[in-house]
Design an enzyme around this catalytic site. Structure first.
Site, PDB file in Angstrom:
ATOM      1  N   GLN A  73      52.616  41.761  37.062  1.00 31.65           N
ATOM      2  CA  GLN A  73      53.343  42.133  35.961  1.00 31.65           C
ATOM      3  C   GLN A  73      54.440  42.983  36.299  1.00 31.65           C
ATOM      4  O   GLN A  73      54.206  43.990  36.997  1.00 31.65           O
ATOM      5  CB  GLN A  73      52.258  42.837  34.919  1.00 31.65           C
ATOM      6  N   SER A  76      56.515  48.501  34.382  1.00 30.92           N
ATOM      7  CA  SER A  76      57.005  49.702  34.600  1.00 30.92           C
ATOM      8  C   SER A  76      58.102  49.980  35.760  1.00 30.92           C
ATOM      9  O   SER A  76      58.096  49.301  36.714  1.00 30.92           O
ATOM     10  CB  SER A  76      55.630  50.671  35.196  1.00 30.92           C
ATOM     11  N   SER A 108      50.295  45.673  40.459  1.00 36.08           N
ATOM     12  CA  SER A 108      49.310  45.161  41.395  1.00 36.08           C
ATOM     13  C   SER A 108      49.236  43.740  41.672  1.00 36.08           C
ATOM     14  O   SER A 108      49.893  43.022  40.917  1.00 36.08           O
ATOM     15  CB  SER A 108      47.855  45.289  40.565  1.00 36.08           C
ATOM     16  N   GLU A 191      46.354  44.165  27.533  1.00 37.66           N
ATOM     17  CA  GLU A 191      45.766  44.783  28.695  1.00 37.66           C
ATOM     18  C   GLU A 191      44.971  46.087  28.339  1.00 37.66           C
ATOM     19  O   GLU A 191      43.937  46.317  28.933  1.00 37.66           O
ATOM     20  CB  GLU A 191      47.126  45.659  29.263  1.00 37.66           C
TER      21      GLU A 191
END
Lengths: 354, 378
Positions: A73, A76, A108, A191
């Site tokens: 993903q 951020s 991650s 999430e």
């Protein structure tokens, strides 16, 4: 089970899933190693299903479900954490593709991933929520560089990802240009459900570790720690019952707002219990198993030693929405309290302070 | 209100399997009961009017009691139909306690309709006549013991007993003596009302002459009945605390959403918002814990003592926290006698001591969950 037939499911009720899993496990069937592909299963798949074209669904969902393709993903950024909509990674249209440049962080599985879900800014002149577009990014593109990001535990569970002129075909755009914020909401809701939503037996999760140490090591007990342990045991049991009540509401077809709070409580409990355990261990609590930089494939919040659990739990109140932002969400959406006055909603993104 | 669940005679804890998940929701019948009690209290026990009348006999209102106990039938929820009750269970009685907590209603429901009634139910046939009178709301009874008595505590020694809640207006006192459980006419005792922190559950010192009253159970049965009464009281007190906390949060949200300072509603400041969101989380937990305890009693689950202790620790704290925040976030208004917030704070603080302090309940949890205290040196 509940996905459409041909797209990884059988159009069947979701409630049948546990029975199917049990039958497959009993027959010795290999699974898709769900911990390794958690982002694909929990975030990419529901978003692609909701917003993808027929072509995208058929291209991406099958290898996602089988575990052949790992997802990560790219949301951020160093300058966009809680305020994700302020993100600065630029996507510039160039013929029938986009050139993407920027930096992402806290990613991650980026070192294992074949694909990424990515949000980038396509219109810097629009207010920040309206200038974003959602893409599916090929992590093998030569413009993608993944560097391990070492964290508080010594491990590098996450990565920094640098994007330098990455070419994304327009066919890999998910949703309309400028609709990226709305598409990203679907991902983020999933999430939060996946963090702190699991069913626990009594004394499951982090409290199990502390309670076991308490029982096995009577020489470590003190009166002060006893009171704190009992308080946390009660808190853990109340959290378990709250989760159980939420599940009963869902099963009865009347979901309550309690789900908004599960992650907040989970983060606090994990932090307080692991902190207590470190103190309970006395001299042993001064030690740490190993600071060597590792790249774990799985993350187990209750894994390794007490020091690791204490440090890793610090992330629980940051990842997937900080506790401070989640408290705002509870206050505004559940309690209906008035919103904070805002100065960033109707201003072009390029004019915002950063 | 005709719930078939057994209200009494729990199955003994002989089944070693893990206990079934409790039903933590509210049934349709339970919601109907809630609506009936809430609308009665809205008509007759508006919290806003309570500060003006609470100093007269604790605000006791015999007509309101008759309406709740007899007309709605709330006093007989725990009592089987053949004994003159509604044949419902602790789940329904807990809903009544929630509503009474929301209104800090000065009524002897917890003491008489829950604790004394549960005690008499376990006492046996000699108590049936009195039970029918309690179920009908014709008379009230209280245990002759301080309100602070926790499940597992021994009865007080002979002689005057202090801080007996709702004793001044009770008709009957239940006394546990070494040879059995007795029901004595309260009029035979010297009752001295006390000035209490909580104005809505008035206590008294009670001096009952020795040997007064009629025996309703032998020593062993009486002791077990006493224990059951206190356990049910502690479990359902958690529901009262839940209702109290909900009212405090609702009022605080309403006030801070409309009160303006610095040209904004004060509820838009994060410093306040986060405090109310934290309370909401605690209350969501309190609801699950209180429901679990009530359901465990209703189904005769062997888990009832542990779930009751868990609910007491959590709900006591939640109620006090909610009432304290209610006073603080109402600012100067929260400090006035006119606003009812102080009555909630006083009830919440007294409820924390009632039927065992959180510390006392944590001792129970340490024993039942096998988390023993350190062995003291020497």
């Amino acid at each position: 089970m509940h996905y459409p037939a041909g797209l990884g499911g059988l159009d069947a009720p979701r409630a049948l899933q546990p029975a199917v899993d049990a039958e497959l496990a009993a027959a010795g069937a290999p699974d898709n190693d769900p911990r390794r592909i958690g982002i694909g299963l929990g975030m990419a798949a529901p978003t692609i299903l909701a917003y993808g074209t027929e072509e995208q669904k058929h291209r991406f969902l099958r290898p996602l479900w089988t575990g052949e393709e790992v997802w990560c993903q790219l949301f951020s950024e160093p300058g966009a954490g809680s305020d994700l909509a302020a993100l600065a990674t630029r996507a510039v249209a160039d013929g029938d593709s986009w050139a993407v440049t920027g930096q992402k962080v806290w990613t991650s599985s980026a070192h294992l991933a074949r694909w990424a879900i990515l949000v980038a800014r396509t219109d810097p002149d629009a207010p920040k929520h309206r200038g974003l577009t959602y893409f599916l990014c090929d992590m093998t593109d030569p413009g993608v560089e993944v560097r391990p990001l070492r964290q508080i535990t010594g491990e590098a569970e996450f990565n920094e990802v640098f994007l330098d002129g990455v070419r994304i075909p327009d066919a890999h755009r998910l949703g309309a240009v400028g609709e990226g914020w709305r598409v990203a909401q679907a991902t983020l809701m999933n999430e939060r459900v996946s963090i702190g939503g699991g069913r626990q037996p009594r004394e499951g999760g982090m409290i199990a570790k502390a309670a076991a140490t308490w029982r096995e090591r009577p020489e470590l007990r003190t009166a002060e720690l006893h009171q704190r342990l009992l308080d946390l045991w009660v808190d853990a049991e109340v959290a378990r019952l709250t989760g159980e009540r939420l599940r009963q509401q869902l099963a009865a077809g009347a979901p309550g707002p309690e789900g908004s709070g599960a992650k907040l409580v989970f983060a606090r409990l994990n932090q307080q219990i692991s902190a207590l355990e470190t103190e309970l261990l006395g001299d042993e609590g001064l030690l740490y198993e190993d600071w060597t930089l590792r790249r774990p494939e799985y993350v187990d919040f209750t894994g390794r030693d007490a020091g690791y659990r204490y440090l890793r739990a610090k992330g629980n109140s940051i990842e997937g929405g900080t506790s401070e932002v989640l408290l705002n969400i509870v206050a505004e959406r559940v309690l209906g309290l008035p919103a904070e006055p805002r100065t960033d909603k109707d201003v072009p993104w390029k004019d915002l302070a950063r | 209100m005709t719930d078939p669940k057994p209200a009494t005679d729990p199955k003994p804890a002989t089944d070693p399997k893990p206990v079934a998940d409790p039903d933590l929701l509210y049934s349709r019948d339970e919601e109907d009961l809630r609506s009936a009690v809430r609308s009665l209290l809205a008509d007759r026990a508006d919290p806003a009017a309570l500060p003006a009348r609470v100093e007269q006999a604790g605000g006791h209102d015999p007509e309101l009691w008759r309406a709740l106990a007899a007309s709605i039938g709330a006093a007989g929820l725990l009592v089987p139909e053949k004994l003159g009750g509604q044949g419902a269970s602790h789940r329904e009685a807990a809903v009544v306690c929630e509503e009474l907590g929301r209104a800090v209603a000065p009524l002897p429901y917890l003491t008489s309709s829950v604790i004394a009634t549960e005690t008499l139910l376990a006492a046996g046939p000699a108590a049936e006549g009195l039970l029918a009178e309690l179920a009908a709301g014709e008379r009230t009874a209280v245990l002759l013991t301080p309100l602070s008595t926790a499940p597992g505590d021994p009865p007080p020694p002979p002689g005057p007993v202090t801080a007996v809640a709702d004793a001044a207006l009770a008709d009957v006192l239940l006394v546990l003596r070494p040879d059995g459980l007795y029901a004595a006419e309260a009029a035979d005792a010297v009752r001295t009302p006390l000035t209490a922190l909580d104005l809505t559950r008035p206590p008294a010192t009670v001096d009952l002459p020795e040997g007064t009253g009629a025996k309703v159970a032998d020593a062993e049965t009486g002791r077990a009945a006493w224990e059951r009464g206190l356990l049910a009281g502690a479990a359902l007190l958690a529901s009262e605390q839940l209702g109290l906390a909900e009212w405090c949060l609702e009022q605080t949200v309403r006030h801070t959403a409309t009160r303006h300072q610095f040209n904004r509603p004060i509820g838009s400041f994060q410093a306040l918002k986060h405090r109310m969101a934290e309370l909401w989380l605690e209350i969501a937990g309190a609801r699950a814990a209180a429901r679990a305890a009530a359901d465990a009693l209703a189904t005769g689950s062997p888990d009832a003592p542990l779930l009751t202790a868990v609910a007491q620790v959590h709900c006591s704290r939640t109620a006090v926290h909610a009432a304290e925040e209610c006073v603080q976030l109402h600012g100067g208004l929260g400090m006035t006698w006119e606003h009812p917030a102080h009555l909630y704070l006083k009830r919440a603080k007294a409820d924390q001591t009632a039927l065992g302090s959180p510390g006392r309940h944590k001792d129970t949890i340490a024993r039942l969950a096998d988390l023993p205290a350190p062995v003291s040196p020497g």
